[in-house]
Design a protein around this motif. Structure first.
Motif, PDB file in Angstrom:
ATOM      1  N   ASN A 257       0.828  -1.215   0.000  1.00 51.24           N
ATOM      2  CA  ASN A 257       0.000   0.000   0.000  1.00 51.24           C
ATOM      3  C   ASN A 257       0.857   1.257   0.000  1.00 51.24           C
ATOM      4  OD1 ASN A 257      -3.163  -0.589   1.788  1.00 51.24           O
ATOM      5  ND2 ASN A 257      -2.408  -1.306  -0.156  1.00 51.24           N
ATOM      6  N   PHE A 258       2.173   1.086   0.060  1.00 51.40           N
ATOM      7  CA  PHE A 258       3.099   2.216   0.092  1.00 51.40           C
ATOM      8  C   PHE A 258       2.983   3.045  -1.179  1.00 51.40           C
ATOM      9  CE2 PHE A 258       7.103   4.461   0.444  1.00 51.40           C
ATOM     10  CZ  PHE A 258       7.312   4.567   1.808  1.00 51.40           C
ATOM     11  N   PHE A 259       2.731   2.354  -2.304  1.00 50.16           N
ATOM     12  CA  PHE A 259       2.727   3.051  -3.589  1.00 50.16           C
ATOM     13  C   PHE A 259       1.463   3.867  -3.839  1.00 50.16           C
ATOM     14  CE2 PHE A 259       1.897  -1.562  -4.467  1.00 50.16           C
ATOM     15  CZ  PHE A 259       0.526  -1.478  -4.691  1.00 50.16           C
ATOM     16  N   TYR A 260       0.409   3.680  -3.034  1.00 47.95           N
ATOM     17  CA  TYR A 260      -0.821   4.434  -3.257  1.00 47.95           C
ATOM     18  C   TYR A 260      -0.595   5.945  -3.155  1.00 47.95           C
ATOM     19  CZ  TYR A 260      -3.963   0.355  -3.092  1.00 47.95           C
ATOM     20  OH  TYR A 260      -4.627  -0.810  -3.363  1.00 47.95           O
ATOM     21  N   THR A 261       0.236   6.363  -2.220  1.00 53.00           N
ATOM     22  CA  THR A 261       0.478   7.795  -2.036  1.00 53.00           C
ATOM     23  C   THR A 261       1.005   8.421  -3.317  1.00 53.00           C
ATOM     24  OG1 THR A 261       1.040   7.344   0.268  1.00 53.00           O
ATOM     25  CG2 THR A 261       1.639   9.496  -0.590  1.00 53.00           C
ATOM     26  N   TYR A 262       1.989   7.781  -3.912  1.00 50.37           N
ATOM     27  CA  TYR A 262       2.556   8.314  -5.153  1.00 50.37           C
ATOM     28  C   TYR A 262       1.524   8.275  -6.280  1.00 50.37           C
ATOM     29  CZ  TYR A 262       5.315   8.829  -9.361  1.00 50.37           C
ATOM     30  OH  TYR A 262       5.778   9.257 -10.580  1.00 50.37           O
ATOM     31  N   PHE A 394      -1.736 -10.169  10.143  1.00 49.42           N
ATOM     32  CA  PHE A 394      -0.336  -9.752  10.190  1.00 49.42           C
ATOM     33  C   PHE A 394       0.041  -9.029   8.905  1.00 49.42           C
ATOM     34  CE2 PHE A 394       4.206 -10.415   9.484  1.00 49.42           C
ATOM     35  CZ  PHE A 394       4.748 -10.087  10.713  1.00 49.42           C
ATOM     36  N   TYR A 395      -0.359  -9.588   7.768  1.00 50.04           N
ATOM     37  CA  TYR A 395      -0.085  -8.970   6.467  1.00 50.04           C
ATOM     38  C   TYR A 395      -0.684  -7.575   6.395  1.00 50.04           C
ATOM     39  CZ  TYR A 395      -0.808  -8.064   1.465  1.00 50.04           C
ATOM     40  OH  TYR A 395      -0.863  -7.489   0.218  1.00 50.04           O
ATOM     41  N   LYS A 396      -1.959  -7.437   6.789  1.00 50.92           N
ATOM     42  CA  LYS A 396      -2.612  -6.125   6.715  1.00 50.92           C
ATOM     43  C   LYS A 396      -2.002  -5.144   7.702  1.00 50.92           C
ATOM     44  CE  LYS A 396      -5.437  -5.160   4.383  1.00 50.92           C
ATOM     45  NZ  LYS A 396      -5.463  -4.707   2.979  1.00 50.92           N
ATOM     46  N   GLY A 397      -1.578  -5.631   8.876  1.00 47.99           N
ATOM     47  CA  GLY A 397      -0.961  -4.744   9.853  1.00 47.99           C
ATOM     48  C   GLY A 397       0.344  -4.157   9.347  1.00 47.99           C
ATOM     49  N   ILE A 398       1.211  -4.997   8.790  1.00 41.90           N
ATOM     50  CA  ILE A 398       2.479  -4.513   8.241  1.00 41.90           C
ATOM     51  C   ILE A 398       2.227  -3.624   7.034  1.00 41.90           C
ATOM     52  CG2 ILE A 398       4.681  -5.199   7.239  1.00 41.90           C
ATOM     53  CD1 ILE A 398       4.376  -5.846  10.227  1.00 41.90           C
ATOM     54  N   GLN A 399       1.270  -4.015   6.207  1.00 38.84           N
ATOM     55  CA  GLN A 399       0.900  -3.211   5.047  1.00 38.84           C
ATOM     56  C   GLN A 399       0.486  -1.803   5.465  1.00 38.84           C
ATOM     57  OE1 GLN A 399      -3.101  -3.701   3.154  1.00 38.84           O
ATOM     58  NE2 GLN A 399      -1.918  -4.511   1.434  1.00 38.84           N
ATOM     59  N   SER A 400      -0.292  -1.712   6.532  1.00 43.37           N
ATOM     60  CA  SER A 400      -0.804  -0.424   6.984  1.00 43.37           C
ATOM     61  C   SER A 400       0.281   0.421   7.635  1.00 43.37           C
ATOM     62  CB  SER A 400      -1.960  -0.646   7.954  1.00 43.37           C
ATOM     63  OG  SER A 400      -2.980  -1.393   7.332  1.00 43.37           O
ATOM     64  N   ALA A 401       1.226  -0.227   8.299  1.00 44.26           N
ATOM     65  CA  ALA A 401       2.360   0.525   8.851  1.00 44.26           C
ATOM     66  C   ALA A 401       3.139   1.194   7.728  1.00 44.26           C
ATOM     67  CB  ALA A 401       3.260  -0.405   9.655  1.00 44.26           C
ATOM     68  N   GLY A 402       3.346   0.461   6.636  1.00 44.55           N
ATOM     69  CA  GLY A 402       4.015   1.044   5.482  1.00 44.55           C
ATOM     70  C   GLY A 402       3.230   2.207   4.898  1.00 44.55           C
ATOM     71  N   ALA A 403       1.901   2.055   4.819  1.00 46.09           N
ATOM     72  CA  ALA A 403       1.069   3.126   4.273  1.00 46.09           C
ATOM     73  C   ALA A 403       1.111   4.369   5.153  1.00 46.09           C
ATOM     74  CB  ALA A 403      -0.371   2.633   4.123  1.00 46.09           C
TER      75      ALA A 403
END
Length: 453
Positions: A257-262, A394-403
């Motif tokens: 989800n990191f790339f959504y911002t860009y 766990f996947y969604k939690g780490i994903q959201s930390a990145g976001a």
């Protein structure tokens, strides 16, 4: 109904004379459709709202701060969400999660009139809690309910229905703001439309069955556990941070989800005017439907060997990823030397619109391929709902930390080119780790192929 009970073994067996057994209310197929509709109404509409860049506001600051609060809370409750789901079951978990989406959209309606950030930021934090609950439940359902040899297909069905929400949600601001090309924000009706769909999602969540009541066509249940307890779940969640399988997923989760911002702020938000951003969203989420179906077919039907299917799927996504982000680099180089003085319009800009639009469409295609592929890998690690709810959380939690980090990176005005490079590198690192995970942890499925649904 397609199943009959064997009284001696106290299990269900398939009635082979029924060609429509997959349409049973308690079948995995129907439950996947229902959770897809729930996500169509809630996160699907949320995606359409955030995909416009800045939450439909000309200044993305309030949306960036709200999304930072959202994903910070999401990082915590995403990890805890699997445990909460195992204790409370789907109804309470999903109702609590879906309700926060309505509040979030309402906070931007409030901001349209009063321009106070506080409500939007608080609503974002509450949505982070709710989203953690909803996505943990969703992850458990789409990875554990389907039969092992059809997980890619069922994930793609879910992803297509879910992203239809983004398509319909993109039409709302496009239609309601069609003649407002120079407006600073979308109108009130846009946010009210989102709230109506999200409220429907709350009601639809009541239709989801707990895993103990879902029966596959071969008679197996998704779990034999009727309930869990806080102590057991706390211990199992703690173990995830020392589980080598989960550690190999961390780079993929962080970047997904990191790339959504860009993409949202520096492609759709920066290059296009208001009504064109709405149109782009329609096609961005439509591209996700195409991407999920394509990668779902590869992950289920390309080879008989489950590992070979996993290897091929990861490699295909890696190649497509490099091509599309290469196009993103070429596009970004056009805008580094000068400021953007005029926004692109789908009717007025002619050929200048085509290239950036195709790039944004490609980003949507790639997002679905990447996330569907990762969900397939997670689903291949186990079959039991109780285990997979924790893995998905766990996947969604780490994903959201990145976001959460990504939205604050943008708030602090980090150069778009730097954001692009970080996105490209982060995800590239994840591919060899996923290949190792498939090689070492995914077991071959030797069961006979079932009748196609």
């Amino acid at each position: 109904m397609g199943l009959t009970r064997d009284e001696e073994s106290n299990t269900y067996v398939t009635d082979n004379n029924s060609k429509l057994s997959f349409l049973r209310y308690n079948s995995p197929f129907v439950q996947i459709i229902l959770i897809g509709l729930v996500c169509f109404c809630c996160p699907g509409m949320f995606n359409a709202l955030s995909g416009m860049g800045g939450g439909g506001q000309v200044d993305p600051t309030v949306a960036n701060n709200s999304l930072t609060a959202l994903y910070t809370a999401f990082a915590i409750f995403g990890i805890l969400g699997g445990a909460i789901y195992n204790i409370l079951g789907p109804h309470i978990t999903l109702i609590a999660g879906c309700s926060t989406y309505v509040l979030y959209s309402g906070s931007f309606l409030y901001y349209n009139h009063y321009h106070h950030q506080a409500f939007a930021i608080i609503a974002g934090g509450l949505l982070g809690v709710g989203a953690g609950l909803l996505w943990a439940a969703q992850g458990a359902i789409i990875t554990s309910y389907p039969p092992a040899n059809k997980k890619g297909t069922y994930i793609s069905i879910f992803w297509s229905i879910f992203n239809m929400g983004g398509v319909i949600g993109g039409l709302i601001p496009f239609i309601l703001n069609y003649h407002r090309t120079e407006a600073n924000s979308v109108n009130d009706g846009t946010y009210i439309g989102f709230m109506c769909f999200m409220s429907l999602g709350v009601l639809l969540s009541l239709a989801i069955l707990p895993p103990s009541k879902v029966v596959r066509d071969d008679g197996t249940k998704c779990t034999h556990i009727l309930y869990s307890n806080v102590g057991a779940e706390a211990l199992e969640i703690l173990k995830l941070f020392f589980d080598w399988k989960m550690l190999l997923i961390v780079p993929a989760a962080w970047s997904s989800n990191f790339f959504y911002t860009y993409q949202f702020n520096h492609v759709n938000g920066s290059l296009f005017n208001l009504r064109t951003r709405g149109l782009n969203n329609v096609l961005y989420w439509g591209a996700q439907m195409v991407g999920s179906i394509g990668i779902g077919y590869i992950m289920d039907y390309s080879f008989k060997s489950r590992r070979k299917r996993g290897f091929l799927g990861i490699c295909v996504v890696a190649v497509v990823w490099s091509c599309i982000w290469g196009g993103g680099l070429a596009n970004q180089l056009r805008y580094t030397s000068s400021d953007i003085t005029e926004k692109l319009d789908f009717k007025a800009s002619g050929s200048d619109y085509a290239g950036p639009f195709l790039l944004y469409f490609g980003f949507g295609l790639l997002d679905a391929m990447f996330q569907s592929m990762v969900y397939w890998v997670i689903g291949a690690l186990a079959d039991d709902s109780e285990i997979l709810s924790r893995y998905s959380g766990f996947y969604k939690g780490i994903q959201s930390a990145g976001a959460a980090v990504a939205w604050q990176v943008d708030t602090h005005k980090v150069a778009p080119m730097s954001q692009l490079i970080v996105n490209w590198v982060l995800t590239t690192v994840s591919y060899p780790l996923l290949l190792i995970l498939v090689l070492l942890a995914v077991k071959e499925d030797n069961r006979a192929e079932e009748e196609p649904a």
